[in-house]
Design an enzyme around this catalytic site. Structure first.
Site, PDB file in Angstrom:
ATOM      1  N   GLY A 133      39.650  35.083  30.941  1.00 19.49           N
ATOM      2  CA  GLY A 133      39.542  33.784  30.258  1.00 19.49           C
ATOM      3  C   GLY A 133      40.561  32.750  30.696  1.00 19.49           C
ATOM      4  O   GLY A 133      40.461  31.581  30.353  1.00 19.49           O
ATOM      5  N   LYS A 413      52.086  36.559  37.162  1.00 18.96           N
ATOM      6  CA  LYS A 413      52.119  35.412  36.245  1.00 18.96           C
ATOM      7  C   LYS A 413      52.723  34.180  36.911  1.00 18.96           C
ATOM      8  O   LYS A 413      52.510  33.066  36.470  1.00 18.96           O
ATOM      9  CB  LYS A 413      52.967  35.744  34.999  1.00 18.96           C
ATOM     10  CG  LYS A 413      52.547  36.993  34.245  1.00 18.96           C
ATOM     11  CD  LYS A 413      51.293  36.776  33.438  1.00 18.96           C
ATOM     12  CE  LYS A 413      50.890  38.014  32.655  1.00 18.96           C
ATOM     13  NZ  LYS A 413      49.488  37.973  32.227  1.00 18.96           N
TER      14      LYS A 413
END
Length: 524
Positions: A133, A413
């Site tokens: 998502g 990340k």
């Protein structure tokens, strides 16, 4: 009969029960009907009914009948979350720190104690789900994060497909891959996965919920109509996977295929590959839910941890910890593990907890702002109510953690992480990153400053990844450019002062050094 207001607050899988059995429905199900919830005070009650009316008005803006039904289900689930948030706030439902203890030995199993038979018998019962998502915006990329190129021209998604293809080919099975997209990533993902059509893999997709952001001042929904601007909505965190999987119909589709176990992970965790030992352990122990944990290091002190709360395994996130206990939470001595978000779950159990309305995961309120339309206006403060998939551990039978090796947690990340996974420290084998066996100890700690925040900046300044097999720690801040064939060893710190640039020459070997100031090499 159930009142119209009550009925509108019932999710679709409970609607028939509500209308057929009238009021006794409220005794048998807890959570998503309205009338039996005792609100703590009048203001909570007023806020709830105002939100309910506003959501009904939003639903009335949807013209297509089947789309309206789907939208209403989504708003009902959102309303249930909002109502719980109000009640939690009114009761100040803070976790009682004195009841928190490190997990009991039986709540965390050591990976090395699992039987090592690598039984393939259970692969026919397995599906793999990737949480897809998220956007790549934090790394300066457009579109889904999972399509960022990680290594050898391949994206996160390419690597996941390659891993599962290899599994299917090696063991002659058909493990499907499921992507949980958000409204932010769905369209792009649909186009991207077309390239896998000729591959030995079934790919299914579904969308997580699209919830309205809440205006902080009025506690009303930000959108005024169902087709309102995209910034009025948000995807409510990966705790939404249970209801979205159910409502999409994919849960039943999987069960019909004889698939009973789902292995879920973040799309950006390159270490989350199917592990036959964990799969076998899950089947043999009849665990409905397993959370992979790994040893906490100084770099992971903010990660959620598994705790024992009155005899039950639970997830504790830093956002839930009262301020005065934050340092204790970060302690590596008291809480040794953190959650990798690699989760194994039994699909029949997921179906049960959704249908019986048992899910009450801790709510994480997330303050955000919607940029103003005009320059003269101020940004609008909003609240997003989110939940985490790990918090559901308390709802499943025989749920426990497995303390896994660090190699199963390799998230990307930031560009610092990207540098690590692109380096000579790893080789690629069937879509899986394998750490060089000659590497001694854990992966190095890499910290790149704000000049390396975006992938484009990172690629511009470090066009060729240095050799880091013997690196322990690297810090780079300021305008620093690395030439080709650089070797870094031990602890290397490179700091370009404000307004200066450091060019590290091609072929340099830096070992246990601090480079400061400026260094520009002029061609002559």
């Amino acid at each position: 009969m159930a009142s119209a207001q009550t009925r509108s607050a019932v999710p679709s899988h409970l609607k028939n029960a509500a209308t057929a059995n009238g009021s006794d429905f409220q005794e048998r199900h807890h959570g998503k009907t309205q009338s039996h919830v005792a609100f703590e005070n009048t203001s909570t009650s007023v806020a709830a009914s105002q939100m309910r009316n506003a959501l009904n008005e939003l639903a009335d803006t949807v013209k297509d009948a089947s789309e309206k039904k789907r939208f209403e289900t989504e708003m009902d689930n959102f309303f249930s979350l909002f109502r719980r948030y109000l009640n939690d706030k009114a009761k100040s439902n803070e976790i009682d720190w004195n009841r928190i203890a490190p997990p009991k030995p039986e709540q965390v199993v050591d990976y090395n104690s699992l039987s090592n038979t690598e039984s393939v018998d259970f692969l026919s019962k397995l599906a793999v789900l990737k949480l897809n998502g998220g956007l790549g915006t934090s790394m300066g990329c457009v579109g889904p994060k999972s399509v960022i190129e990680v290594r050898d021209g391949m994206s996160f998604l390419d690597l996941s497909v390659r891993q599962i293809e290899f599994l299917n080919r090696t063991y002659d099975v058909n493990v499907p891959m499921i992507l949980m997209n958000s409204f932010n990533t769905d369209k792009d993902t649909a186009n991207i996965i077309k390239k896998y059509e000729g591959h030995n893999i079934d790919i299914m997709t579904f969308n997580q919920s699209k919830y309205p952001r809440i205006l902080k001042d009025s506690l009303l929904p930000a959108p005024k109509s169902a087709d309102s601007q995209i910034s009025d909505w948000y995807p409510p965190g990966h705790g939404d996977v249970f209801e979205s999987l159910y409502n999409s119909g994919i849960l039943d589709k999987l069960l019909d295929r004889g698939i009973e176990i789902l292995f879920l992970s973040n799309a950006d965790n390159l270490g989350a590959v199917v592990d036959l030992n964990i799969l076998q352990h899950m089947v043999e122990t009849r665990a409905e839910y397993i959370m992979e944990l790994t040893d906490k290091t100084k770099a992971d002190v903010k990660g959620g941890t598994i705790i024992d709360y009155e005899g039950q395994a639970r997830l504790l996130e830093i956002a839930q910890v009262p301020k005065q206990y934050v340092n204790e939470f970060k302690s590596i001595k008291k809480f040794k593990y953190f959650n990798t978000n690699n989760i194994w779950m039994n699909l029949r159990a997921v179906k049960r907890v959704v249908e019986q309305n048992e899910l009450e995961m801790e709510i994480i309120p997330n303050g955000k702002s919607i940029p103003a339309d005009k320059k003269s206006e101020t940004d609008v403060s909003v609240i997003q109510l989110e939940t985490a998939v790990g918090a559901a551990i308390k709802h499943f039978k025989n749920a426990h953690g497995i303390n896994v090796p660090r190699r199963r947690f390799l998230p990307v990340k930031t560009c610092s992480d990207l540098m690590l996974v692109k380096s000579d420290l790893y080789t690629l084998k069937h879509g899986q990153l394998m750490i060089d066996p000659s590497r001694f100890g854990p992966a190095p700690l890499i910290k790149l400053g704000s000049d390396f925040k975006k992938v484009s900046q990172f690629q511009g300044r470090i066009p060729s990844i240095p050799k880091i097999l013997e690196l322990d720690h690297l810090t780079i801040t300021g305008a620093v450019n690395l030439g080709r064939g650089v070797v870094l060893k031990g602890t290397v710190i490179i700091v370009a002062s404000e307004g200066n640039t450091i060019d590290v020459p091609p072929g340099s070997v830096l070992e246990n050094v601090v480079v400061q100031g400026s260094l520009r090499l002029l061609e002559h």
